[in-house]
Design a protein around this motif. Sequence first.
Motif, PDB file in Angstrom:
ATOM      1  N   LEU A 129      56.708  88.940 -14.931  1.00  0.00           N
ATOM      2  CA  LEU A 129      57.916  89.763 -14.744  1.00  0.00           C
ATOM      3  C   LEU A 129      57.638  91.188 -15.208  1.00  0.00           C
ATOM      4  O   LEU A 129      58.076  92.160 -14.604  1.00  0.00           O
ATOM      5  N   LYS A 130      56.864  91.293 -16.285  1.00  0.00           N
ATOM      6  CA  LYS A 130      56.493  92.630 -16.796  1.00  0.00           C
ATOM      7  C   LYS A 130      55.546  93.345 -15.823  1.00  0.00           C
ATOM      8  O   LYS A 130      55.707  94.525 -15.546  1.00  0.00           O
ATOM      9  N   VAL A 131      54.556  92.596 -15.342  1.00  0.00           N
ATOM     10  CA  VAL A 131      53.615  93.173 -14.371  1.00  0.00           C
ATOM     11  C   VAL A 131      54.389  93.678 -13.148  1.00  0.00           C
ATOM     12  O   VAL A 131      54.144  94.774 -12.638  1.00  0.00           O
ATOM     13  N   PHE A 132      55.350  92.870 -12.696  1.00  0.00           N
ATOM     14  CA  PHE A 132      56.077  93.201 -11.474  1.00  0.00           C
ATOM     15  C   PHE A 132      57.037  94.371 -11.678  1.00  0.00           C
ATOM     16  O   PHE A 132      57.294  95.130 -10.744  1.00  0.00           O
ATOM     17  N   ALA A 133      57.556  94.527 -12.896  1.00  0.00           N
ATOM     18  CA  ALA A 133      58.445  95.668 -13.156  1.00  0.00           C
ATOM     19  C   ALA A 133      57.673  96.961 -12.884  1.00  0.00           C
ATOM     20  O   ALA A 133      58.197  97.915 -12.299  1.00  0.00           O
ATOM     21  N   LYS A 134      56.402  96.971 -13.273  1.00  0.00           N
ATOM     22  CA  LYS A 134      55.546  98.153 -13.036  1.00  0.00           C
ATOM     23  C   LYS A 134      55.163  98.255 -11.564  1.00  0.00           C
ATOM     24  O   LYS A 134      55.140  99.339 -10.980  1.00  0.00           O
ATOM     25  N   ALA A 135      54.860  97.091 -10.963  1.00  0.00           N
ATOM     26  CA  ALA A 135      54.443  97.081  -9.555  1.00  0.00           C
ATOM     27  C   ALA A 135      55.558  97.620  -8.653  1.00  0.00           C
ATOM     28  O   ALA A 135      55.285  98.273  -7.644  1.00  0.00           O
TER      29      ALA A 135
ATOM     30  N   GLY B 159      50.677  90.755  -6.404  1.00  0.00           N
ATOM     31  CA  GLY B 159      51.272  89.595  -5.737  1.00  0.00           C
ATOM     32  C   GLY B 159      50.307  88.421  -5.703  1.00  0.00           C
ATOM     33  O   GLY B 159      50.679  87.276  -6.001  1.00  0.00           O
ATOM     34  N   GLN B 160      49.068  88.703  -5.369  1.00  0.00           N
ATOM     35  CA  GLN B 160      48.060  87.644  -5.293  1.00  0.00           C
ATOM     36  C   GLN B 160      47.734  87.083  -6.678  1.00  0.00           C
ATOM     37  O   GLN B 160      47.547  85.884  -6.838  1.00  0.00           O
ATOM     38  N   ASP B 161      47.671  87.984  -7.677  1.00  0.00           N
ATOM     39  CA  ASP B 161      47.397  87.515  -9.049  1.00  0.00           C
ATOM     40  C   ASP B 161      48.477  86.533  -9.495  1.00  0.00           C
ATOM     41  O   ASP B 161      48.184  85.479 -10.060  1.00  0.00           O
ATOM     42  N   TYR B 162      49.725  86.902  -9.241  1.00  0.00           N
ATOM     43  CA  TYR B 162      50.813  86.009  -9.666  1.00  0.00           C
ATOM     44  C   TYR B 162      50.741  84.685  -8.910  1.00  0.00           C
ATOM     45  O   TYR B 162      50.931  83.615  -9.503  1.00  0.00           O
TER      46      TYR B 162
END
Lengths: 141, 481
Positions: free
Chosen positions: B250-256, B279-282
């Motif tokens: 969720l943190k990674v995606f907030a930045k993405a 997206g692929q990492d998640y």
Amino acid sequence: MKKFEYDDTVAGGDCAYRAYGKTLEELFANAGLAAMQCMVELDTVDVRQDREIELSADSKIDLLYEWLEEIVFLKDAEELFFKEFKIEFDDENKRLKAKARGEKINLEKHRINVDVKAVTMYRFKLEKTENGWEAFIVLDL
Amino acid sequence: MQSHKISNGVWQIEPDQKEGMRVPARIYASDKLINSMEKGVYEQITNVACMPGIVSHAMVMPDGHWGYGFPIGGVAAFSTSDGVISPGGIGFDINCGIRMLRTNLTLEEIKPKLKELVNMLFKVIPAGVGGKGLVKLDKKRLKDVMRGGVKWCLENGYATEADYDSIEENGHLKWADPSKISDRAIQRGINQLGTLGSGNHFLEIGVIREDNVYNKELAPKFGIDRPNQIVLTIHCGSRGFGHQVATDYLKVFAKAMQKYGLKVRDKELACAPFDSPEGQDYFKAMACAANNAFANRQVIAHRVRQAFKQVFNKSQHELGISTVYDVAHNIAKREKYTLNGKEIEVLVHRKGATRSFGPQREDLPSRYRGIGQPVIVGGSMQTGSYLLVGSKFADEETFGSTLHGSGRTMSRRQAKKSVRGNELKKQMMDAGIYVQAASMPGLAEEAGIAYKNIDDVIQAVDDLGISKKVAKLLPIGNIKG
């Protein structure tokens, strides 16, 4: 001043609460206690060990999120319940040092409530009020 | 916000009801259930309908209720080429799911030993907060579990070939990549393989009475083959490991979101293009957590077999405890569908929703390919669970999806105010259900009154035809986390 109060009116809110503090230190400690109380009856937890916690973040509100997330993390990673927190901030309130006091989880001794899965971003809020600080937090159970 | 009935059991919210909606939203419900559907569900599913790359329509199943970001009971298919992936469309408990085990035992055989059995299962299967797992792992072995899921269990003596063949994706998502997992997730999960957890998770012992077998032709093919047969369900997920994976991303995606210039209507809907490094990492990390959850249910099933053997002093052959099927109800999967005569690949997010494939889908094990996928639906601990079968109509209407449970109507705190754990335990005892719980307040939060009527929600999907009733199991014993 109340330390925290749970809010039953939040739609689907698994464990929603407001935490209060005259100072930011107090607010962080009380927000941590409320999260703990979701998981265990605090009066069944004793102080047997200390755990130092150091965290940093880009802002006060991010630091609050990191702080609560750390408590949830330590519950699983080190099997610790806490009942006292002593918190210090650096001058900019972007780093904190905390002493968390409690003991190892003991299912025979502790009166368990419900496991907390995560701290959510839903309506997550930290604000300065007339009397100090107030936060609104929703935990996923 | 207005919805209108487009056919029996299908309510549509048109894109003109909210700015930014790319597709309509559909709520699947009977006339009775639609009236009690929470307002928050309308808000949330129309937010989902605004997300980039969503295909056809956003969906809510009859058990739908408010969740974080996506509603629970929410289904959404996104284009794999220009759509997104969203951890909020999967949930914090990645691959929370249900396994059903059938047995050769009958109610008459189990009755005299029921208390002993429940007490034994409560003792040997860790439940509640914390709770050390049944399998001791180091970091390397946990990574093997992430990669292999139930295949790892098979190689390490915790599963049979028959188990492996009876699980969604064989309990082994092959695209899992442990290099996408944080040390924090590893630390949180390393002690928890083979733990039930808390909240609404359970191990249920139930009986299938003859008049609760709705499809007499199909039931024996799912192993339901004798009167008053004892069946078990295991409902749990990926524990602290999966919760941490979701939190991390969720943190990674907030930045993405900033990086890709994406906007959503709710922070919990944070997403990234599926075809992006984030997206692929998640997606690879999610598969690690999903494999962990499949392995978790498998290890618990293994321990269940041992406990039954001990209590009944019978061999595994005599007890006949085998997996009917194991479904994930918090997950995202790449699947192919035909839309307007064209084959497309989509990433189907199911959050509190179950895959419900009809016959002939390649992904089904050979013994179910001719009849459709078993769908296991967990009800409240007082009302029991259902075994359904997937349908071709689900493939056409709901991207092969159906409901996952009863659906909450009352918050946990409200439920706790309505009934005390000890009283509930006694009430259940009087009704012939022996329950052991790690937490009495936790038990009260799961009272039947906190949920929609399971028979109503099941009838809604059966009438609609996205899955069909096979049998209902009535609870007689329960271990609650």
